[in-house]
Scaffold this active site. Structure first.
Site, mmCIF file in Angstrom:
data_model
loop_
_atom_site.group_PDB
_atom_site.id
_atom_site.type_symbol
_atom_site.label_atom_id
_atom_site.label_comp_id
_atom_site.label_asym_id
_atom_site.label_seq_id
_atom_site.Cartn_x
_atom_site.Cartn_y
_atom_site.Cartn_z
ATOM 1 N N GLN A 1 39.345 43.196 44.601
ATOM 2 C CA GLN A 1 39.188 41.960 45.369
ATOM 3 C C GLN A 1 40.462 41.118 45.282
ATOM 4 O O GLN A 1 41.374 41.404 44.521
ATOM 5 C CB GLN A 1 38.016 41.151 44.807
ATOM 6 C CG GLN A 1 38.133 40.842 43.321
ATOM 7 C CD GLN A 1 36.782 40.698 42.629
ATOM 8 O OE1 GLN A 1 35.765 40.453 43.247
ATOM 9 N NE2 GLN A 1 36.787 40.851 41.308
ATOM 10 N N ASP B 1 25.195 37.872 36.711
ATOM 11 C CA ASP B 1 26.052 36.747 37.086
ATOM 12 C C ASP B 1 27.038 37.271 38.132
ATOM 13 O O ASP B 1 28.209 37.474 37.865
ATOM 14 C CB ASP B 1 26.762 36.266 35.819
ATOM 15 C CG ASP B 1 27.672 35.082 36.074
ATOM 16 O OD1 ASP B 1 27.769 34.611 37.222
ATOM 17 O OD2 ASP B 1 28.306 34.629 35.093
#
Lengths: 304, 304
Positions: B36, B162
């Site tokens: 990313q 998370d």
């Protein structure tokens, strides 16, 4: 706008470094009254929305959150409320919700700017469509503080302060004098709900704390509850609940409210109580034991 | 930027017609990893913040809301939790909060992208400062689904997912296969908390409902709770609570949690229960009885 090269953006500066923007499909109407500037826009996500002095008031997508929470919380605390005063609320959403209770006898709505209501009747039938047809609704186009000053003691069972932020025409509705007059014109059963700002950005935190201190000086029972509305700064907003004898959680009348049989999109008997459970930082801001704003580094003092 | 003629804006398109922008005082770092793009910025209102593929992850101002609510709700439901697995959470905020419990024996943190954690250790000590010093924390830089597949049954008492939204590297963490593996590696007391998206904008509503349906197929007890975080789209966000036997409200251990003596900025014993009271439209979205998105005209069917 069908031109892919063009965007028309409505942008509200939520604070000095935050912008919230909505792509406008069509600006519908814009005018300046003696009180404020009024604008109506169409958009894809939010449907139609309107602003006062540029600040977001109502969108078709999420107005139900605000109007549910300002009306049904007091009505489920004292289901015998019959005489209601709405201060502000020229868009009609609050009176729409309150008029769904068949047993309500009268609703006085005091809006300083008649043009807000006229334009909402024209452009926002979702909130204002009932106004012309509702015989229990009495309209008064004058200053809210003046209106309550001239009413006899104990004229109302419920006052809903459906106001803008405490700047410009909404300012008088955040004064100790106004809260004192509200107390006087409320019956012994009386409840006051007011727009209580937001705990996130500095301007709103400051006004929230000022308003809260003033109401606590006047009413014996003062509670604060929260709701989510994405088109208001931070999305995290509060109402104040002030009364002479009812506590909204202790005196919550679940069965009596459920018996009204109202379908609601936001409010329900669980969130009635859940909404009064506030995050610790909000409790501390309201109690006045913290600095003026949410600290940037909340953990520095206590992380091991 | 000291030049009054210049603004540098970080802008996230919350949906196709909504932009949320933060004035950047200084872009700090930007890199593309195999997984990313990672960016760090400084700002006035929010302090330092970082984004993954441009999407907001953590700001110094409000990360406490997310990290409080993901950790303390399960810990106050089963205060005997000792073995914790965190999937994602490379910023460290979740493990920081969980490590405040002295009796926790081990925390395995599985982050696919080691660079997220390295950069947070460099740029965000508020959330990542404890990582190098915490002996109970075991780091694994690999895919979360692969990691749980290779663990023996009943290895953990608590799994905290998370994660980012279910696009790109976070996608595998929203699959039925992942939830099944989580169920298997949880003890009989086990609890799973997952990032459950948001009920406001169409993309998040869709993913929220998909994830919810899948978890309900795997776990016998599934609840959803809400919290406010202004820097995520709409500010109204959810966590999912899934377990083999504990209900977070029925089994809420107020006194045992209070005895830990932890100071928190968002979480408290009132909001633990209040957060499970959801607005009616959210309940209906989760139950699957409403259309795919929040209707633009919510009142048309039932206003008299």
């Amino acid at each position: 706008m069908e031109n892919p090269l063009v965007d028309i953006l409505y942008t509200q500066n939520w604070d000095s470094s935050t912008k919230f923007s909505i792509k406008v499909t069509k600006p519908l109407h814009s005018e300046v009254t003696p009180y404020q500037r009024i604008d109506f826009f169409d958009s894809e996500t939010y449907g139609r929305f309107f602003t006062l002095d540029g600040l977001m008031m109502v969108t078709q997508k999420d107005e139900f959150a605000y109007h549910d929470m300002i009306t049904h919380v007091p009505m489920a605390t004292n289901p015998d409320i019959k005489r209601v005063l709405i201060i502000g609320g020229g868009d009609g959403g609050t009176s729409r919700e309150i008029c769904r209770y068949k047993h309500i006898e009268s609703v006085d709505l005091v809006e300083i700017d008649e043009r807000v209501m006229q334009l909402c009747q024209e452009y926002l039938p979702q909130t204002a469509g009932h106004i012309a047809k509702e015989p229990r609704l009495h309209l008064h186009f004058e200053d809210g503080l003046n209106y309550v000053k001239n009413k006899p003691d104990a004229s109302f069972d419920l006052i809903l302060v459906d106001s803008t932020d405490p700047i410009g025409s909404g300012e008088g509705l955040f004064t100790t004098e106004f809260y004192r007059q509200c107390f006087r014109v409320l019956s012994d059963d009386g409840i006051l709900i007011n727009q209580h700002e937001s705990p996130y950005y500095q301007f709103h935190v400051k006004e929230m704390r000022k308003a809260h201190r003033k109401i606590k000086d006047v009413f014996p029972i003062v509670r604060v509850y929260q709701y989510n509305i994405a088109t208001y700064p931070s999305g995290h907003w509060l109402f104040g609940f002030a009364s002479k004898k009812y506590d909204p959680v202790r005196d919550h009348q679940v069965e009596r409210w459920e018996a009204f049989g109202l379908k609601t999109m936001y409010y329900n008997s669980q969130i009635h109580e859940g909404a009064f459970a506030l995050p610790t930082f909000v409790n501390e801001m309201l109690a006045g034991t913290d600095p003026n704003t949410l600290p940037i580094f909340p953990h520095k003092d206590y992380v091991e």
